[in-house]
Design a protein around this motif. Structure first.
Motif, PDB file in Angstrom:
ATOM      1  N   PHE A  26      38.271 -13.446  13.033  1.00  0.00           N
ATOM      2  CA  PHE A  26      36.926 -12.945  13.318  1.00  0.00           C
ATOM      3  C   PHE A  26      36.885 -11.490  13.816  1.00  0.00           C
ATOM      4  O   PHE A  26      36.034 -10.708  13.372  1.00  0.00           O
ATOM      5  N   PRO A  27      37.790 -11.078  14.708  1.00  0.00           N
ATOM      6  CA  PRO A  27      37.700  -9.700  15.211  1.00  0.00           C
ATOM      7  C   PRO A  27      37.890  -8.627  14.147  1.00  0.00           C
ATOM      8  O   PRO A  27      37.514  -7.463  14.364  1.00  0.00           O
ATOM      9  N   TYR A  28      38.460  -9.001  13.013  1.00  0.00           N
ATOM     10  CA  TYR A  28      38.767  -8.014  11.971  1.00  0.00           C
ATOM     11  C   TYR A  28      37.694  -7.936  10.883  1.00  0.00           C
ATOM     12  O   TYR A  28      37.847  -7.175   9.928  1.00  0.00           O
ATOM     13  N   MET A  29      36.606  -8.699  11.037  1.00  0.00           N
ATOM     14  CA  MET A  29      35.636  -8.794   9.960  1.00  0.00           C
ATOM     15  C   MET A  29      34.522  -7.750  10.035  1.00  0.00           C
ATOM     16  O   MET A  29      33.579  -7.796   9.257  1.00  0.00           O
ATOM     17  N   GLY A  30      34.627  -6.836  10.970  1.00  0.00           N
ATOM     18  CA  GLY A  30      33.666  -5.747  11.019  1.00  0.00           C
ATOM     19  C   GLY A  30      32.503  -6.026  11.949  1.00  0.00           C
ATOM     20  O   GLY A  30      32.265  -7.168  12.361  1.00  0.00           O
ATOM     21  N   SER A  58      35.903 -24.560   8.570  1.00  0.00           N
ATOM     22  CA  SER A  58      36.937 -23.526   8.607  1.00  0.00           C
ATOM     23  C   SER A  58      37.251 -23.013   7.209  1.00  0.00           C
ATOM     24  O   SER A  58      37.418 -21.802   6.996  1.00  0.00           O
ATOM     25  N   ARG A  59      37.313 -23.911   6.250  1.00  0.00           N
ATOM     26  CA  ARG A  59      37.552 -23.492   4.856  1.00  0.00           C
ATOM     27  C   ARG A  59      36.413 -22.595   4.366  1.00  0.00           C
ATOM     28  O   ARG A  59      36.648 -21.605   3.663  1.00  0.00           O
ATOM     29  N   HIS A  60      35.188 -22.933   4.721  1.00  0.00           N
ATOM     30  CA  HIS A  60      34.042 -22.111   4.336  1.00  0.00           C
ATOM     31  C   HIS A  60      34.177 -20.715   4.945  1.00  0.00           C
ATOM     32  O   HIS A  60      33.908 -19.705   4.273  1.00  0.00           O
ATOM     33  N   PHE A  61      34.595 -20.637   6.189  1.00  0.00           N
ATOM     34  CA  PHE A  61      34.765 -19.334   6.831  1.00  0.00           C
ATOM     35  C   PHE A  61      35.806 -18.502   6.088  1.00  0.00           C
ATOM     36  O   PHE A  61      35.591 -17.302   5.845  1.00  0.00           O
ATOM     37  N   LEU A  62      36.934 -19.112   5.726  1.00  0.00           N
ATOM     38  CA  LEU A  62      37.979 -18.357   5.032  1.00  0.00           C
ATOM     39  C   LEU A  62      37.483 -17.872   3.677  1.00  0.00           C
ATOM     40  O   LEU A  62      37.785 -16.739   3.270  1.00  0.00           O
ATOM     41  N   ASP A  63      36.716 -18.695   2.981  1.00  0.00           N
ATOM     42  CA  ASP A  63      36.136 -18.264   1.705  1.00  0.00           C
ATOM     43  C   ASP A  63      35.185 -17.085   1.911  1.00  0.00           C
ATOM     44  O   ASP A  63      35.206 -16.112   1.154  1.00  0.00           O
ATOM     45  N   GLU A  64      34.341 -17.185   2.929  1.00  0.00           N
ATOM     46  CA  GLU A  64      33.384 -16.115   3.200  1.00  0.00           C
ATOM     47  C   GLU A  64      34.097 -14.851   3.670  1.00  0.00           C
ATOM     48  O   GLU A  64      33.683 -13.734   3.323  1.00  0.00           O
ATOM     49  N   ALA A  65      35.169 -15.004   4.438  1.00  0.00           N
ATOM     50  CA  ALA A  65      35.935 -13.843   4.890  1.00  0.00           C
ATOM     51  C   ALA A  65      36.555 -13.110   3.692  1.00  0.00           C
ATOM     52  O   ALA A  65      36.532 -11.869   3.628  1.00  0.00           O
ATOM     53  N   LYS A  66      37.094 -13.869   2.745  1.00  0.00           N
ATOM     54  CA  LYS A  66      37.662 -13.252   1.551  1.00  0.00           C
ATOM     55  C   LYS A  66      36.582 -12.544   0.743  1.00  0.00           C
ATOM     56  O   LYS A  66      36.783 -11.415   0.274  1.00  0.00           O
ATOM     57  N   SER A  67      35.425 -13.184   0.569  1.00  0.00           N
ATOM     58  CA  SER A  67      34.325 -12.565  -0.173  1.00  0.00           C
ATOM     59  C   SER A  67      33.845 -11.294   0.522  1.00  0.00           C
ATOM     60  O   SER A  67      33.587 -10.267  -0.130  1.00  0.00           O
ATOM     61  N   LEU A  68      33.729 -11.349   1.848  1.00  0.00           N
ATOM     62  CA  LEU A  68      33.297 -10.180   2.607  1.00  0.00           C
ATOM     63  C   LEU A  68      34.294  -9.037   2.472  1.00  0.00           C
ATOM     64  O   LEU A  68      33.909  -7.871   2.272  1.00  0.00           O
ATOM     65  N   ALA A  69      35.574  -9.361   2.558  1.00  0.00           N
ATOM     66  CA  ALA A  69      36.600  -8.330   2.423  1.00  0.00           C
ATOM     67  C   ALA A  69      36.561  -7.677   1.052  1.00  0.00           C
ATOM     68  O   ALA A  69      36.710  -6.454   0.923  1.00  0.00           O
ATOM     69  N   GLU A  70      36.347  -8.473   0.032  1.00  0.00           N
ATOM     70  CA  GLU A  70      36.289  -7.918  -1.330  1.00  0.00           C
ATOM     71  C   GLU A  70      35.062  -7.031  -1.502  1.00  0.00           C
ATOM     72  O   GLU A  70      35.133  -5.988  -2.173  1.00  0.00           O
TER      73      GLU A  70
END
Length: 357
Positions: free
Chosen positions: A321-325, A230-242
């Protein structure tokens, strides 16, 4: 404990390739072996680390943050060390002393064993044997065939690789690189000294881990995996958003800020649940070290905390997840793989609160 950044990058760079191939890359497997992580629960007399449970859980979380399959295999492989105290001492030495020793197997009693001179004849098929392609020993539970069908005896058996047939049937949509295949044993003789029971501790009586209740022990290890993924997902979500900030802002004002707010909220929720989880385990471990017996209520509460924490880890990801494109639904995107790995890990029955909590 931590890997060098280039090692993490290397594992993640081949993660999608590893799941396509169905197994962990050899370099990643070697990192586990080099750090002796498969022997975290093996006594030092057998070349292990004999780590305290809270310390091992942090390693499992960390390894799962690096990569889901990497963390799962680290945890499952290490968990086999719990059996060292229940095997005959000479058997435990032969199983665990080799530098590359690691167990794969199943706790489900889906095999049968018939008593014969000096041991048993074993037949059976067991599913979900993670690490099956690199295991040096396989363990599985069998029902001992006898006239007492109302209260059958169950024993565990330790098989050598040549006694086992691997059936390549692990087709889950997550944790694909864990080689969690089925194994078949067909009319194999297993000597008495290669059988054991988790109700009969035979050695290492002074090591507190082996008298820690097995159910919360197992649940805690799986929960640590879920926290890490879950922590990895949050890190990847932040990187993707940036990375997508400019594109998102050009199509919908405020989208980036909204998603970053959700990520911060999820991170706070996960951190709070994780903190409660580790405080609970630390408290139980410290009490155990003080030789205070567990009450049934305490064991139940540890189990519930593990289940609640894993549910929170999953909910944090599900809400984001639904907001990640649209790209997040593609299987060759890292964020999709991480999402699938977490779904798979959280599906383990020990983490599901069937009472509806």
């Amino acid at each position: 404990m931590n890997l060098k950044p280039n090692m993490i990058d290397q594992i993640r760079s081949v993660s999608l390739q590893s799941e396509n191939e169905g197994g962990l890359a050899r370099d990643a497997l070697n990192l586990i072996l080099e750090r002796n992580w498969f022997k975290l629960f093996v006594p030092k007399a057998l070349g292990g680390e004999m780590a305290a449970l809270p310390d091992a859980l942090k390693i499992f979380e960390y390894a799962s943050w690096v990569d889901g399959s990497f963390g799962w295999l680290t945890t499952i492989g290490a968990g086999g060390g719990y059996f060292a105290a229940f095997m005959q001492p000479d058997t435990a030495k032969s199983v665990f002393s080799p530098p590359q020793a690691v167990i794969a197997g199943s706790g489900a009693p889906t095999g049968t064993a018939v008593r014969t001179e000096g041991g048993y004849i074993v037949n059976g098929k067991w599913s979900f044997c993670s690490g099956s392609e690199h295991a040096t020993t396989f363990t599985a539970n069998c029902i001992i065939e006898s006239n007492n069908s109302d209260n059958p005896e169950i024993r565990a058996f330790a098989f050598s690789p040549e006694q086992v047939e691997i059936v390549h049937d692990w087709r889950a949509f997550g944790l694909k690189a864990t080689d969690s295949h089925s194994m078949i044993v067909n009319n194999q003789f297993v000597a008495d000294e290669r059988t054991f029971s988790l109700t009969e501790q035979l050695a290492f009586l002074d090591e507190p881990l082996f008298s820690y209740p097995f159910l919360p022990f197992a649940q805690a290890t799986f929960c640590a995996i879920c926290i890490g993924i879950s922590r990895h997902f949050l890190d990847e979500a932040k990187s993707l958003a940036e990375r997508r900030q400019q594109a998102w802002q050009s199509t919908r004002a405020g989208r980036y800020e909204f998603i970053m707010g959700l990520i911060r909220q999820a991170d706070n929720q996960l951190s709070s649940a994780s903190r409660t989880f580790y405080e609970t385990i630390d408290q139980s471990w410290n009490s155990h070290m003080d030789q205070q017996p567990f009450t049934p209520e305490e064991i139940t509460e540890i189990s519930k905390v593990c289940q609640r924490t894993s549910r929170t880890a999953l909910a944090c990801v599900q809400n984001l997840f639904p907001y990640m494109g649209i790209s997040a639904i593609m299987e060759d995107e890292p964020i999709n793989q991480i999402w699938r790995d977490l779904q798979t890990a959280c599906q383990h029955s020990l983490l599901v609160p069937f009472e509806g909590e």
